[in-house]
Design a protein around this motif. Structure first.
Motif, mmCIF file in Angstrom:
data_model
loop_
_atom_site.group_PDB
_atom_site.id
_atom_site.type_symbol
_atom_site.label_atom_id
_atom_site.label_comp_id
_atom_site.label_asym_id
_atom_site.label_seq_id
_atom_site.Cartn_x
_atom_site.Cartn_y
_atom_site.Cartn_z
ATOM 1 N N THR A 205 0.684 -1.334 -0.084
ATOM 2 C CA THR A 205 -0.066 -0.020 -0.121
ATOM 3 C C THR A 205 0.790 1.316 0.043
ATOM 4 N N TYR A 206 1.793 1.319 0.800
ATOM 5 C CA TYR A 206 2.786 2.499 0.862
ATOM 6 C C TYR A 206 3.940 2.470 0.401
ATOM 7 N N LEU A 207 4.569 1.206 0.014
ATOM 8 C CA LEU A 207 5.990 1.462 -0.513
ATOM 9 C C LEU A 207 5.962 0.721 -1.771
ATOM 10 N N GLN A 208 4.690 0.404 -2.371
ATOM 11 C CA GLN A 208 4.572 -0.067 -3.891
ATOM 12 C C GLN A 208 5.289 -1.466 -4.007
ATOM 13 N N ARG A 209 5.784 -2.317 -3.131
ATOM 14 C CA ARG A 209 6.490 -3.478 -3.279
ATOM 15 C C ARG A 209 5.655 -4.539 -2.222
ATOM 16 N N SER A 210 5.609 -5.761 -2.620
ATOM 17 C CA SER A 210 5.235 -6.755 -1.287
ATOM 18 C C SER A 210 6.167 -6.847 -0.255
ATOM 19 N N TRP A 211 5.753 -7.193 0.924
ATOM 20 C CA TRP A 211 6.441 -7.220 1.987
ATOM 21 C C TRP A 211 7.604 -8.338 1.855
ATOM 22 N N LEU A 212 7.203 -9.438 1.021
ATOM 23 C CA LEU A 212 8.367 -10.410 0.835
ATOM 24 C C LEU A 212 9.370 -9.826 0.262
ATOM 25 N N GLU A 213 9.222 -9.068 -1.042
ATOM 26 C CA GLU A 213 10.337 -8.364 -1.612
ATOM 27 C C GLU A 213 11.075 -7.267 -0.747
ATOM 28 N N ILE A 214 10.158 -6.544 -0.111
ATOM 29 C CA ILE A 214 11.168 -5.492 0.723
ATOM 30 C C ILE A 214 11.998 -6.420 1.954
ATOM 31 N N ARG A 215 11.375 -7.313 2.436
ATOM 32 C CA ARG A 215 12.058 -8.094 3.546
ATOM 33 C C ARG A 215 13.280 -8.813 2.919
ATOM 34 N N ASN A 216 13.174 -9.578 1.870
ATOM 35 C CA ASN A 216 14.349 -10.405 1.281
ATOM 36 C C ASN A 216 15.220 -9.512 0.603
ATOM 37 N N LYS A 217 14.914 -8.337 0.021
ATOM 38 C CA LYS A 217 15.918 -7.785 -0.877
ATOM 39 C C LYS A 217 16.488 -6.718 0.149
ATOM 40 N N TYR A 218 15.642 -6.011 0.951
ATOM 41 C CA TYR A 218 16.439 -4.677 1.415
ATOM 42 C C TYR A 218 16.626 -4.745 3.087
ATOM 43 N N LEU A 219 16.192 -5.901 3.669
ATOM 44 C CA LEU A 219 16.094 -5.740 4.858
ATOM 45 C C LEU A 219 17.106 -7.067 5.651
ATOM 46 N N GLU A 220 16.647 -8.346 5.479
ATOM 47 C CA GLU A 220 17.392 -9.473 6.039
ATOM 48 C C GLU A 220 18.792 -9.479 5.593
ATOM 49 N N ASN A 221 19.245 -9.214 4.648
ATOM 50 C CA ASN A 221 20.602 -9.476 3.985
ATOM 51 C C ASN A 221 21.419 -8.268 4.517
ATOM 52 N N HIS A 222 20.741 -7.170 4.834
ATOM 53 C CA HIS A 222 21.465 -5.995 5.148
ATOM 54 C C HIS A 222 21.848 -5.543 6.526
ATOM 55 N N ALA A 223 21.085 -6.387 7.459
ATOM 56 C CA ALA A 223 20.939 -5.966 9.095
ATOM 57 C C ALA A 223 22.599 -5.982 9.465
ATOM 58 N N GLU A 224 23.176 -4.962 10.108
ATOM 59 C CA GLU A 224 24.526 -5.082 10.620
ATOM 60 C C GLU A 224 25.564 -5.009 9.642
ATOM 61 N N SER A 225 25.342 -4.471 8.498
ATOM 62 C CA SER A 225 26.123 -4.509 7.333
ATOM 63 C C SER A 225 27.179 -3.565 7.546
ATOM 64 N N VAL A 226 26.898 -2.226 8.093
ATOM 65 C CA VAL A 226 27.726 -1.121 8.374
ATOM 66 C C VAL A 226 28.190 -0.856 9.818
ATOM 67 N N CYS A 227 27.226 -1.398 10.744
ATOM 68 C CA CYS A 227 27.264 -1.388 12.259
ATOM 69 C C CYS A 227 26.612 -2.481 12.961
#
Length: 272
Positions: A205-227
């Motif tokens: 609704t608000y990010l124009q992407r499915s939750w699965l796509e947001i989670r898999n591409k932009y969240l899970e693999n990026h946590a603690e990547s710089v700190c």
């Protein structure tokens, strides 16, 4: 690690631009953007949040108190959201068009997070951020904070989602304050209700992407990547208190972009 330009991505790729070129214009407010994060931005978010926490703890009412760790995490989430939204809007309108109270660390400020002025009009906006982890399934906006936003005549929310210590945040299009009237209102045991929406509904609704796509591409693999989380929430706060006066001086005198200021603050904190 996947990127937003993967061929499998069904919708248009998120746009990334880390410099401050000529302003892109108001259309940016209606687009989903990928904002690059680095260690200096996270350090700055923790620094400002820690100073706010120290000020707010003196006056924090019981139903807003989540204990030392919870208060710190909530304040970091709020400040990181403001930082991302300001970067997002600086790219749209230029540095001079943006007015914000990010650097106010002496106590609560009764105004919207960001005002943007262009073409004889002004947008009054609030940043709402989720620092996601696997335990979270809802996007929340505190109901009392929502009422204050209405009273301040905010025209919209800028939604932001990231994971702790990530190198990336997603900033969504501005959405109307009134649209949260369709959300649930839940009390999680603190007598401090929040407007809530499942991430499975929020993202399309608000990010124009499915939750699965947001989670898999932009969240899970990026946590603690710089700190690392422990560094941000346990180690850095002690250093920040030690450098409090230097940090406050940088905040009071800054006229630069958020990224430039963040580099200065990070250099102060990591100098010893």
């Amino acid at each position: 690690m996947t990127t937003p330009t993967d061929a499998a991505m069904a919708t248009a790729p998120l746009v990334q631009n880390n410099s401050l070129p000529a302003p892109e214009g108001v259309e940016r407010l209606h687009e989903v953007r990928k904002i690059a994060l680095d260690r200096s931005l996270w350090v700055t978010a923790v620094a400002i949040a820690e100073l706010r926490t120290l000020a707010n703890d003196k006056i924090r009412v019981e139903n807003r108190d989540r204990g030392p760790a919870g208060n710190r995490a909530n304040d970091v989430q709020g400040v990181l959201g403001e930082i991302v939204a300001i970067i997002h809007l600086e790219k749209a309108f230029g540095l001079d068009a943006i007015c914000h109270d990010l650097f106010s660390v002496g106590g609560p400020v009764d105004d919207v997070d960001i005002s943007v002025s262009w073409d004889n009009r002004t947008e009054r906006l609030e940043a709402k951020c989720l620092i996601w982890d696997a335990s979270k399934r809802l996007f929340l906006i505190n109901d009392e904070a929502h009422a204050r936003s209405v009273k301040r005549e905010a025209s919209g929310y800028i939604p932001i989602i990231t994971s702790i210590g990530s190198d990336i945040a997603i900033a969504g299009p501005k959405f109307p304050i009134a649209s949260t009237s369709e959300w649930n209102i839940q009390d999680f045991g603190y007598n401090d209700p929040a407007r809530s929406i499942e991430l499975t509904r929020f993202c399309p609704t608000y990010l124009q992407r499915s939750w699965l796509e947001i989670r898999n591409k932009y969240l899970e693999n990026h946590a603690e990547s710089v700190c690392l989380k422990d560094d941000l929430l346990n180690i850095l706060p002690r250093k920040i208190v030690a450098h409090r006066h230097q940090i406050e001086a940088e905040l009071k005198t800054s006229t630069s972009s958020i990224r430039a200021l963040a580099e200065k603050i990070a250099s102060v904190i990591t100098a010893d």
